[in-house]
Design a protein around this motif. Structure first.
Motif, PDB file in Angstrom:
ATOM      1  N   ALA A   1      75.801   4.787 -30.226  1.00  0.00           N
ATOM      2  CA  ALA A   1      76.609   3.577 -30.042  1.00  0.00           C
ATOM      3  C   ALA A   1      75.895   2.587 -29.112  1.00  0.00           C
ATOM      4  N   LYS A   2      75.274   3.101 -28.064  1.00  0.00           N
ATOM      5  CA  LYS A   2      74.520   2.210 -27.173  1.00  0.00           C
ATOM      6  C   LYS A   2      73.358   1.546 -27.920  1.00  0.00           C
ATOM      7  N   LYS A   3      72.692   2.312 -28.786  1.00  0.00           N
ATOM      8  CA  LYS A   3      71.598   1.742 -29.581  1.00  0.00           C
ATOM      9  C   LYS A   3      72.134   0.701 -30.554  1.00  0.00           C
ATOM     10  N   VAL A   4      73.284   1.003 -31.187  1.00  0.00           N
ATOM     11  CA  VAL A   4      73.907   0.061 -32.120  1.00  0.00           C
ATOM     12  C   VAL A   4      74.211  -1.247 -31.402  1.00  0.00           C
ATOM     13  N   GLN A   5      74.750  -1.150 -30.198  1.00  0.00           N
ATOM     14  CA  GLN A   5      75.071  -2.347 -29.427  1.00  0.00           C
ATOM     15  C   GLN A   5      73.813  -3.160 -29.149  1.00  0.00           C
ATOM     16  N   SER A   6      72.765  -2.503 -28.699  1.00  0.00           N
ATOM     17  CA  SER A   6      71.517  -3.188 -28.387  1.00  0.00           C
ATOM     18  C   SER A   6      70.901  -3.818 -29.640  1.00  0.00           C
ATOM     19  N   LEU A   7      70.830  -3.049 -30.714  1.00  0.00           N
ATOM     20  CA  LEU A   7      70.247  -3.571 -31.955  1.00  0.00           C
ATOM     21  C   LEU A   7      71.054  -4.746 -32.494  1.00  0.00           C
ATOM     22  N   SER A   8      72.358  -4.631 -32.458  1.00  0.00           N
ATOM     23  CA  SER A   8      73.216  -5.714 -32.966  1.00  0.00           C
ATOM     24  C   SER A   8      73.082  -6.956 -32.109  1.00  0.00           C
ATOM     25  N   SER A   9      73.012  -6.767 -30.808  1.00  0.00           N
ATOM     26  CA  SER A   9      72.851  -7.912 -29.912  1.00  0.00           C
ATOM     27  C   SER A   9      71.535  -8.634 -30.157  1.00  0.00           C
ATOM     28  N   ASN A  10      70.532  -7.868 -30.595  1.00  0.00           N
ATOM     29  CA  ASN A  10      69.217  -8.444 -30.907  1.00  0.00           C
ATOM     30  C   ASN A  10      69.103  -8.838 -32.379  1.00  0.00           C
TER      31      ASN A  10
ATOM     32  N   ILE B   1      79.827 -10.859 -32.080  1.00  0.00           N
ATOM     33  CA  ILE B   1      79.258  -9.521 -32.249  1.00  0.00           C
ATOM     34  C   ILE B   1      79.821  -8.562 -31.213  1.00  0.00           C
ATOM     35  N   LYS B   2      79.848  -8.976 -29.972  1.00  0.00           N
ATOM     36  CA  LYS B   2      80.331  -8.097 -28.907  1.00  0.00           C
ATOM     37  C   LYS B   2      81.800  -7.725 -29.134  1.00  0.00           C
ATOM     38  N   GLY B   3      82.607  -8.680 -29.526  1.00  0.00           N
ATOM     39  CA  GLY B   3      84.017  -8.418 -29.781  1.00  0.00           C
ATOM     40  C   GLY B   3      84.228  -7.504 -30.980  1.00  0.00           C
TER      41      GLY B   3
ATOM     42  N   ASP C   1      69.144  -7.052 -35.001  1.00  0.00           N
ATOM     43  CA  ASP C   1      68.410  -6.098 -35.832  1.00  0.00           C
ATOM     44  C   ASP C   1      69.450  -5.299 -36.609  1.00  0.00           C
ATOM     45  N   PHE C   2      70.104  -5.979 -37.551  1.00  0.00           N
ATOM     46  CA  PHE C   2      71.268  -5.425 -38.229  1.00  0.00           C
ATOM     47  C   PHE C   2      70.930  -4.287 -39.183  1.00  0.00           C
ATOM     48  N   ASP C   3      69.785  -4.335 -39.826  1.00  0.00           N
ATOM     49  CA  ASP C   3      69.447  -3.276 -40.779  1.00  0.00           C
ATOM     50  C   ASP C   3      69.387  -1.916 -40.082  1.00  0.00           C
ATOM     51  N   GLU C   4      68.703  -1.861 -38.963  1.00  0.00           N
ATOM     52  CA  GLU C   4      68.602  -0.599 -38.220  1.00  0.00           C
ATOM     53  C   GLU C   4      69.961  -0.211 -37.623  1.00  0.00           C
ATOM     54  N   ALA C   5      70.693  -1.180 -37.130  1.00  0.00           N
ATOM     55  CA  ALA C   5      72.020  -0.902 -36.559  1.00  0.00           C
ATOM     56  C   ALA C   5      72.954  -0.327 -37.613  1.00  0.00           C
ATOM     57  N   LYS C   6      72.905  -0.856 -38.814  1.00  0.00           N
ATOM     58  CA  LYS C   6      73.781  -0.378 -39.892  1.00  0.00           C
ATOM     59  C   LYS C   6      73.486   1.077 -40.239  1.00  0.00           C
ATOM     60  N   LYS C   7      72.227   1.453 -40.251  1.00  0.00           N
ATOM     61  CA  LYS C   7      71.867   2.849 -40.517  1.00  0.00           C
ATOM     62  C   LYS C   7      72.511   3.771 -39.477  1.00  0.00           C
ATOM     63  N   LEU C   8      72.450   3.346 -38.235  1.00  0.00           N
ATOM     64  CA  LEU C   8      73.026   4.156 -37.170  1.00  0.00           C
ATOM     65  C   LEU C   8      74.550   4.193 -37.244  1.00  0.00           C
ATOM     66  N   MET C   9      75.153   3.107 -37.660  1.00  0.00           N
ATOM     67  CA  MET C   9      76.616   3.071 -37.828  1.00  0.00           C
ATOM     68  C   MET C   9      77.054   4.087 -38.873  1.00  0.00           C
ATOM     69  N   LEU C  10      76.314   4.154 -39.975  1.00  0.00           N
ATOM     70  CA  LEU C  10      76.662   5.096 -41.043  1.00  0.00           C
ATOM     71  C   LEU C  10      76.429   6.541 -40.590  1.00  0.00           C
ATOM     72  N   GLU C  11      75.419   6.750 -39.766  1.00  0.00           N
ATOM     73  CA  GLU C  11      75.190   8.079 -39.183  1.00  0.00           C
ATOM     74  C   GLU C  11      76.373   8.474 -38.303  1.00  0.00           C
ATOM     75  N   MET C  12      76.842   7.544 -37.484  1.00  0.00           N
ATOM     76  CA  MET C  12      78.002   7.822 -36.630  1.00  0.00           C
ATOM     77  C   MET C  12      79.227   8.137 -37.474  1.00  0.00           C
ATOM     78  N   SER C  13      79.395   7.427 -38.568  1.00  0.00           N
ATOM     79  CA  SER C  13      80.523   7.669 -39.454  1.00  0.00           C
ATOM     80  C   SER C  13      80.530   9.122 -39.932  1.00  0.00           C
TER      81      SER C  13
ATOM     82  N   VAL D   1      80.521  -5.750 -41.791  1.00  0.00           N
ATOM     83  CA  VAL D   1      80.879  -7.065 -41.244  1.00  0.00           C
ATOM     84  C   VAL D   1      79.999  -7.545 -40.092  1.00  0.00           C
ATOM     85  N   ILE D   2      79.227  -6.664 -39.478  1.00  0.00           N
ATOM     86  CA  ILE D   2      78.535  -7.023 -38.235  1.00  0.00           C
ATOM     87  C   ILE D   2      77.585  -8.203 -38.403  1.00  0.00           C
ATOM     88  N   GLU D   3      76.902  -8.252 -39.512  1.00  0.00           N
ATOM     89  CA  GLU D   3      75.898  -9.292 -39.700  1.00  0.00           C
ATOM     90  C   GLU D   3      76.514 -10.693 -39.756  1.00  0.00           C
ATOM     91  N   ASN D   4      77.742 -10.799 -40.208  1.00  0.00           N
ATOM     92  CA  ASN D   4      78.398 -12.095 -40.336  1.00  0.00           C
ATOM     93  C   ASN D   4      79.472 -12.329 -39.278  1.00  0.00           C
TER      94      ASN D   4
END
Length: 155
Positions: free
Chosen positions: A52-61, A132-134, A63-75, A125-128
């Motif tokens: 989740a910390k990585k997802v937050q960092s990647l999304s803030s930067n 992002i933080k909210g 880097d949605f493709d990598e963040a999405k992979k991690l989101m699906l892993e968390m799921s 939805v994260i990319e659009n």
């Protein structure tokens, strides 16, 4: 640089351990000791937190493709966690869960399913997202808080 290599090696080790744990079926849980099950679920919760910390960092930067992979892993991890609370793991081995999990097993499992679904929704939805933080707060960190506030011992 040396600490970076140690960090990467540690995360690879944890990842391999968790990948192995994910493929363990509920019937294998019966063969595992309560200590092993508790350690596995603690490791998986820790993995989700670190992810989740990585997802937050990647999304803030952005880097949605990598963040999405991690989101699906968390799921998938949330789905796996439902199987990691057999009755013989209520106590011991520094478990930080409250007995309420076993008293409200259906509610807890529903919360894990909801958390899993939230991560899939977040990936879509994260990319659009305008905020992002909210969006991360609502769909990712909100899931963590819902479980921690009800089913985890204070520390």
């Amino acid at each position: 640089m040396h600490s970076l290599i140690k960090h990467i090696a540690k995360n690879i080790g944890i990842s391999l351990f968790l990948i192995t744990s994910i493929f363990i079926s509920p019937s294998v849980n019966a063969e595992q000791s309560s200590e092993e099950i508790i350690k596995n679920r603690k490791a998986l919760f820790k993995k989700n937190y670190n992810t989740a910390k990585k997802v937050q960092s990647l999304s803030s930067n952005e880097d949605f493709d990598e963040a999405k992979k991690l989101m699906l892993e968390m799921s998938e991890n949330y789905k796996s966690l439902k199987k990691m609370f057999p009755d013989n793991t209520k106590e011991g081995f520094k478990t930080e869960v409250l007995p309420l999990i076993w008293e409200e097993k259906d509610k807890f499992n529903s919360l894990m399913e909801k958390s899993s679904s939230n991560m899939i929704e977040l990936a879509s939805v994260i990319e659009n997202a305008e905020n992002i933080k909210g969006t991360l707060g609502k769909l990712m960190w909100g899931s963590c808080k819902a479980c921690h506030s009800k089913y985890r011992k204070e520390h």
